[in-house]
Design a protein around this motif. Structure first.
Motif, PDB file in Angstrom:
ATOM      1  N   THR A  71       0.842  -1.197   0.000  1.00 39.22           N
ATOM      2  CA  THR A  71       0.000   0.000   0.000  1.00 39.22           C
ATOM      3  C   THR A  71       0.880   1.251   0.000  1.00 39.22           C
ATOM      4  O   THR A  71       0.588   2.223  -0.689  1.00 39.22           O
ATOM      5  N   ALA A  92       0.161  -7.158  -0.301  1.00 39.87           N
ATOM      6  CA  ALA A  92      -0.575  -8.225  -0.978  1.00 39.87           C
ATOM      7  C   ALA A  92       0.432  -9.072  -1.750  1.00 39.87           C
ATOM      8  O   ALA A  92       1.238  -8.533  -2.519  1.00 39.87           O
ATOM      9  N   THR A 524      -3.268 -11.009   2.022  1.00 36.56           N
ATOM     10  CA  THR A 524      -2.998  -9.637   2.460  1.00 36.56           C
ATOM     11  C   THR A 524      -2.430  -9.672   3.867  1.00 36.56           C
ATOM     12  O   THR A 524      -3.092 -10.158   4.797  1.00 36.56           O
ATOM     13  N   THR A 589      -3.705  -0.995  -4.752  1.00 37.44           N
ATOM     14  CA  THR A 589      -3.508  -1.896  -3.619  1.00 37.44           C
ATOM     15  C   THR A 589      -4.212  -1.365  -2.384  1.00 37.44           C
ATOM     16  O   THR A 589      -4.835  -2.131  -1.633  1.00 37.44           O
ATOM     17  N   VAL A 593      -7.007  -3.375  -0.235  1.00 35.97           N
ATOM     18  CA  VAL A 593      -6.739  -3.673   1.174  1.00 35.97           C
ATOM     19  C   VAL A 593      -7.866  -3.130   2.054  1.00 35.97           C
ATOM     20  O   VAL A 593      -8.338  -3.821   2.977  1.00 35.97           O
ATOM     21  N   ARG A 596     -10.934  -5.371   1.709  1.00 39.33           N
ATOM     22  CA  ARG A 596     -10.811  -6.613   2.474  1.00 39.33           C
ATOM     23  C   ARG A 596     -10.923  -6.344   3.979  1.00 39.33           C
ATOM     24  O   ARG A 596     -11.514  -7.129   4.721  1.00 39.33           O
TER      25      ARG A 596
END
Length: 830
Positions: A71, A92, A524, A589, A593, A596
């Protein structure tokens, strides 16, 4: 060439803003030609749409050679600065992406490890003293001597793992002398027979194709179930021999093995469990039980004829169903029997339970709804109000099944094909923790099921690269702590100094079990910054941080391998060096993230308001990294590395991951399981679909994900990951209905109709699960599949702004334009 062009267009489309209301070209929207300060010049729609995509160079792999994406590619040194970044420090990674990504072939010798407790593998970032034959670990700074077989090492003769470009290497792991050859893959099929005859015929057809695709040495077994569970003994080919289990009674693993004659003491008339001579035990368990394997699990080459006969004789469940009742279906007992059989016969080796389910479990453990049709299947509202009487008990049962399968190293795959729910929400734990595959479709005759089911057995370029028995470990610099992992894995509870106090997902460990994984599997990993007192002192600050991911797994070819990926990033002082933080931000990303992360929080936290949480996070991020004058929204602008992030959040707020209304708990569980396991590129397509336009006036071009992109003389191709939509404008549809494409003088029109079909097929061929293909027309009933994903810049409240030939969306949702106006105003507030 077509596939390359399709990937390139998807990449180009992803770099465009979703909200056409902000700055469409004047040609498309004269009333909205003003450029928004949120978006950088590099995303100009003119520059993208005017260029011929086929003339551009192929884009680089966004995941890089290591299949690792951060990230933030520069990390702040302190906890306070990390919290001010808003977006978590996360990585990830696809642990076993295709071997083609490796810079060197697998190495035929074992890896060299640092001394405990570090145990990191030798990597290109290690400092080497060639004269003293010593290497210094970059993670813990320990000094390690090279073993004797590295005696020839020198500056001109270095092993592959020290090459700069070999940040990811694989090792072949040879077993000890005399160890048995690896067992072939095992596939135990569990088939639901409580379906109508037509559906069962579809299942038989798919099963025959699957068996024909399996390698001849692969072991297969068969369990069928309805009101009762039938375990077929394939080794008794003289006649059909079946072991029957009651579906209404919960049965323990020991009772299953005792009934099958596979328990330690055996039953009268059955041979005892025996271990082959010279075969070593794995974790105290027998790696191969000859009697069980020869009876219930046989190589395809030996039982193909028997399996074919069984499938021919297979009929829908004969147990009568009373009027007003559901079919009696004992899914839980069937999966319990399958898990117990594999645990006795092939523990510790690669095996998959492939369950084909046609409806909800109504009998025995794992029940999700009663047999009485007057009781509806649980909904999200029932789960929120704790009004689903069977839910918690079913979840507890599948949690126990997941633990059993993980201890055995086995995988649960579920192919659910029903108009009603089948219990995926309850099974989510067992599927996700074992790394299983999941496909949800409406019928066993639907292409989503048939093509996806066939894909898991195919080889060649369409192979999924199914691997087994993986373990995933993390080593990292001492100033970094591991919070946890979101994805298809289970904690191995390996606690240590690298574990953070805060837990996200599967946490409080630095090692995880991955019973099943493939080339698309992504995890992740969330990190925390915890600098030591010494590292904060001048002269002790290392400018780089290091993270190493080590994956041990059973390759599809059978041998064990170890893959090590070591990556390095820079530490920065976030309070004084914001520019480096900004330059290292990966907005794709970061969006995935966060998706999720909030999906997890919505499942484990009651009353969690995901929309409000996302809005607050986006405001904080823009306030922290935006360029503006206080209390002046018109002065607000974002760096190009953040310019797409607001639209990702806008689409995430509206996505099926946050808005569960109109989705069943099974559908929500399905969407979230795929979000958690797919690559960043695929996950971004789930959050923000791509849209490509086909017309006579220009070559196929990416356009805005906006209702204003609809035109009567245009065909649109929407890739929303779970579905691919081909949308014909009104004029195009009329010409097609008048069969102009069949006339020789209108061959160009025929080519225009064919082009999106070919592009859609390329997308479908390269994806698992296979997406649903929807072909629709403007103002048609199925046009909703497109309209639901578009930015509502034109609604019934603003119909006077609609360009001629475009469309409107009947919604009260705010448009991206209004969303950005609110964001700018709130971000610049004092």
């Amino acid at each position: 060439m077509l596939q390359t062009r399709t990937k390139r267009r998807r990449e180009q489309n992803r770099k465009q803003p979703a909200g056409a209301a902000l700055h469409l070209p004047p040609l498309l929207s004269p009333l909205r030609s003003t450029r928004s300060p949120l978006l950088s010049d590099s995303c100009s729609p003119r520059s993208i749409m005017a260029a011929d995509p086929s003339a551009a160079a192929a884009p680089a792999d966004p995941d890089g050679p290591d299949a690792v994406r951060f990230t933030w590619n520069a990390w702040p040194r302190s906890k306070v600065e990390a919290s001010r970044c808003v977006v978590p420090l996360a990585v990830a990674i696809s642990p076993v992406r295709s071997p083609e990504s490796l810079a060197s072939p697998p190495l035929p010798y074992p890896p060299l490890r640092c001394k405990p407790p570090c145990s990191a593998l030798l990597n290109p970032f290690a400092r080497v003293d060639f004269a003293a034959k010593i290497w210094i670990c970059p993670l813990c700074f320990s000094r390690n001597h090279f073993p004797p077989h590295y005696a020839g090492i020198s500056e001109n003769n270095v092993p592959a793992e020290l090459f700069t470009q070999c940040s990811t290497v694989e090792y072949l792991v040879a077993g000890p002398p005399g160890s048995p050859a690896p067992l072939p893959p095992v596939f135990l099929f569990v088939i639901d027979t409580c379906v109508i005859e037509e559906e069962l015929e579809y299942v038989k057809l798919s099963m025959r194709k699957a068996v024909a695709l399996l390698p001849e040495h692969a072991l297969v077994g068969l369990v069928t179930f309805g009101t009762q569970v039938h375990l077929h003994e394939l080794g008794f080919s003289e006649l059909s021999k079946i072991y029957v289990f009651r579906g209404s009674k919960e049965i323990s693993k020991e009772q299953i093995l005792d009934q099958l004659g596979l328990s330690g003491g055996g039953r009268p008339g059955f041979p005892k469990m025996t271990q082959q001579p010279g075969v070593q035990q794995v974790n105290g368990m027998h790696p191969l039980v000859t009697t069980g394997v020869n009876r219930f699990l046989l190589p395809v080459s030996e039982c193909e004829c028997t399996l074919s006969t069984l499938l021919d004789e297979l009929q829908p469940d004969q147990w009568p169903v009373e009027a007003g009742n559901r079919a009696i279906r004992c899914t839980g007992v069937a999966l319990n029997v399958a898990a117990g059989l594999l645990g006795a016969c092939v523990p510790g080796t690669g095996a998959r339970i492939i369950a084909l389910l046609g409806g909800p479990c109504t009998e025995g453990p794992g029940v999700i709804v009663s047999k009485d049709l007057s009781e509806p299947v649980r909904s999200h509202k029932d789960l929120d109000k704790d009004a689903a009487p069977h839910f918690q008990k079913a979840v507890k049962f599948y949690d126990g099944l997941a633990k059993q399968l993980v201890s055995q190293g086995h995988v649960l795959d579920v192919f659910a094909s029903a108009l009603d729910q089948v219990g995926l929400a309850e099974m989510k734990l067992a599927i996700e923790r074992t790394g299983g595959l999941v496909v949800l479709s409406e019928s066993f005759g639907h292409s989503v099921f048939k093509d996806s089911f066939k894909r898991i057995f195919e080889g060649g370029e369409h192979s999924l690269g199914l691997s087994f028995n993986g373990t995933f470990e993390i080593n990292c610099s001492k100033d970094i702590k591991v919070q946890g992992v979101i994805g298809p894995c289970t904690s191995l509870e390996k606690k240590g100094a690298l574990c953070a106090d805060t837990i996200v997902g599967q946490g409080n460990t630095t090692a995880w079990k991955m019973c099943g994984l493939d080339r698309n599997t992504s995890l992740t990993v969330f990190f925390d910054v915890s600098p030591s007192e010494r590292s904060g002192q001048p002269g002790h600050q290392n400018p780089d941080l290091y993270i190493q991911f080590v994956t041990s797994y059973q390759h599809p070819e059978g041998q064990m391998r170890i893959r090590a990926t070591t990556v390095s990033r820079k530490w920065v002082d976030g309070s004084t060096n914001t520019e480096e933080l900004v330059e290292g931000f990966d907005q794709e990303t970061a969006a995935v993230v966060l998706a999720r992360y909030i999906s997890l929080k919505m499942e484990i936290e009651e009353e969690f308001d995901a929309t409000r949480w996302l809005d607050r996070s986006l405001i904080r991020l823009c306030s922290r990294f935006g360029d503006y004058r206080k209390d002046d929204p018109s002065s607000f602008s974002l760096h190009s590395n953040f310019s797409l992030f607001p639209q990702f959040m806008f689409n995430l707020r509206r996505s099926q991951f946050v808005q569960v209304f109109n989705n069943s708990p099974d559908e929500t569980a399905y969407f979230r399981m795929l979000l958690n396991r797919e690559s960043i590129t695929n996950s971004v397509a789930m959050i923000q679909p791509s849209l490509i336009s086909f017309s006579f006036d220009s070559p196929p071009s990416p356009v805005f994900l906006d209702v204003a992109s609809i035109a009567v003389d245009r065909i649109l191709l929407l890739d929303a990951y779970f579905s691919v939509v081909i949308f014909h404008g009104m004029t195009i549809a009329q010409w097609r209905n008048m069969c102009y494409q069949n006339q020789p003088e209108h061959q160009q029109f025929a080519q225009l109709l064919q082009a999106p079909q070919e592009e859609a097929q390329v997308i479908i061929n390269g994806r698992f699960p296979v997406p649903r293909l929807v072909v629709c027309d403007q103002h048609g009933s199925q046009a909703r599949f497109l309209l639901a994903k578009l930015n509502p810049s034109a609604t019934y409240n603003s119909a006077h702004d609609v360009p001629p030939g475009s469309d409107i969306i009947f919604t009260d949702d705010v448009s991206f334009q209004v969303f950005c106006e609110h964001l700018q105003r709130l971000a610049v507030q004092s």
